[in-house]
Design a protein around this motif. Sequence first.
Motif, mmCIF file in Angstrom:
data_model
loop_
_atom_site.group_PDB
_atom_site.id
_atom_site.type_symbol
_atom_site.label_atom_id
_atom_site.label_comp_id
_atom_site.label_asym_id
_atom_site.label_seq_id
_atom_site.Cartn_x
_atom_site.Cartn_y
_atom_site.Cartn_z
ATOM 1 N N THR A 10 0.846 -1.191 0.000
ATOM 2 C CA THR A 10 0.000 0.000 0.000
ATOM 3 C C THR A 10 0.885 1.246 0.000
ATOM 4 O OG1 THR A 10 -0.222 0.449 2.361
ATOM 5 C CG2 THR A 10 -1.616 -1.303 1.458
ATOM 6 N N GLY A 11 0.335 2.343 -0.467
ATOM 7 C CA GLY A 11 1.174 3.530 -0.648
ATOM 8 C C GLY A 11 2.183 3.270 -1.755
ATOM 9 N N LEU A 41 -1.536 -0.959 -4.109
ATOM 10 C CA LEU A 41 -2.700 -0.168 -3.689
ATOM 11 C C LEU A 41 -2.284 1.265 -3.403
ATOM 12 C CD1 LEU A 41 -5.762 -0.222 -2.631
ATOM 13 C CD2 LEU A 41 -4.760 -0.463 -0.364
ATOM 14 N N ASP A 42 -3.064 2.199 -3.943
ATOM 15 C CA ASP A 42 -2.896 3.601 -3.534
ATOM 16 C C ASP A 42 -4.254 4.277 -3.676
ATOM 17 O OD1 ASP A 42 -1.767 6.345 -3.089
ATOM 18 O OD2 ASP A 42 0.125 5.251 -3.262
ATOM 19 N N THR A 70 -2.842 -3.083 -10.183
ATOM 20 C CA THR A 70 -2.990 -1.843 -9.416
ATOM 21 C C THR A 70 -4.437 -1.696 -8.936
ATOM 22 O OG1 THR A 70 -3.477 -0.591 -11.418
ATOM 23 C CG2 THR A 70 -1.170 -0.689 -10.733
ATOM 24 N N PHE A 71 -4.586 -1.138 -7.755
ATOM 25 C CA PHE A 71 -5.909 -1.046 -7.124
ATOM 26 C C PHE A 71 -6.067 0.256 -6.348
ATOM 27 C CE2 PHE A 71 -4.575 -5.506 -7.165
ATOM 28 C CZ PHE A 71 -5.662 -6.129 -7.766
ATOM 29 N N ILE A 87 2.219 0.492 3.847
ATOM 30 C CA ILE A 87 3.139 1.643 3.857
ATOM 31 C C ILE A 87 2.376 2.971 3.755
ATOM 32 C CG2 ILE A 87 5.080 2.716 2.625
ATOM 33 C CD1 ILE A 87 5.835 -0.163 1.655
ATOM 34 N N GLY A 88 1.304 2.990 2.997
ATOM 35 C CA GLY A 88 0.545 4.221 2.793
ATOM 36 C C GLY A 88 -0.125 4.667 4.077
ATOM 37 N N ALA A 89 0.034 5.929 4.407
ATOM 38 C CA ALA A 89 -0.584 6.469 5.613
ATOM 39 C C ALA A 89 -0.809 7.950 5.399
ATOM 40 C CB ALA A 89 0.312 6.239 6.831
#
Length: 331
Positions: A10-11, A41-42, A70-71, A87-89
């Motif tokens: 993610t991210g 994912l992003d 990709t999502f 990772i995405g936050a």
Amino acid sequence: KSSPVTIAVTGAAGNIGYAILFRLAAGELLGPDVQVRLNLLDIPDAAQALEGVAMELADCAFPLLESVNTFSDPVRAFDGVNCAFLIGARPRTAGMERADLLSANGEIFAPQGRALADGAADDLRVVVVGNPANTNALIAAHHGRGIPRERFTALTRLDHNRALAQLAQATETGVGEIEGVAIWGNHSASQYPSLEFATVAGVPALEVLKARGKDHSWVEDEFIPRVAQRGAEIIRVRGGSSVGSAAHAAIEHMRDWMSDEPVETSMAVPSTGAYGVEEGLVCSFPVICEGGEYRIREGLELGEFSKARLRASVEELKAERDTVLSLGLLA
Ligand code: NAI
């Protein structure tokens, strides 16, 4: 040949995403015999950049890369996933209070926990990198109902590696000579990087340091703040946050977790109550990975200084937990 492993990142359109994906696709996590499926994912705003990353991954023609998808929907991104790098936050922006930060991240990590519960593979392993990592992992674990709690971990390996590097430098030895360094507590400025049980070439690190004129005050006033504030130092010097070292640490965290052979390291994991840390808080401990599992290294006799440092960091974890509780994010 073993069956392909599905890795979600993610991210994935962000900086650490860009530093980790090519290494995952090259087989650095699972070795040269395992095909990899990457699920990226992003958020929708980053969809085009994400597409570009996927194009570059294709352009590498990695022999081990079976597919890249990709999502923007975690439910689809986490379908069948074996390893998840969260990772995405939501970063802290000017004027944002801590509660706002925890709330914004709760809104990311609660649905991601539910999405993992919906569709992840039985052998799922999760490492949360996105900050506040420990509490984000706590939230994801809470919402990942049906998934064993211990599968949700957070990254303190970068702190661990920073501590190794600082000790190696201070003792003029190679990092390979060092054992027993540990990160305790929260991945934040309150963390406690401990040398109490560390050895350098088999000799207690504190003795080696003392022989070089570095006593307890060096540990307390130089080593600990240097490690705990290294992220800020990197930002100051490099002009950007830690990216390559963070991606590297995340790969090592996951790789060691899956190791058959015993490896000693630090991971933030749901507390079992060890060392008096309230059960369930996601807290960094020294761990031993072996046979594809980790266990908290138990039985260390912590001195008063270590106990006080750990307690202080755990207080911060509890305060974060209480805030997300009051925000209804653990309902
Ligand atoms: P970045 O800002 O370059 O990338 C973050 C990406 O996450 C962006 O592409 C953003 O669109 C995406 N994102 C935001 N919300 C999302 C959501 N709901 N679902 C999926 N993706 C989402 O940041 P960078 O440098 O890659 O760092 C990522 C995180 O890692 C930050 O929270 C940072 O504080 C943390 N970090 C943690 C470390 C650790 O040791 N635990 C070390 C270094 C960074």
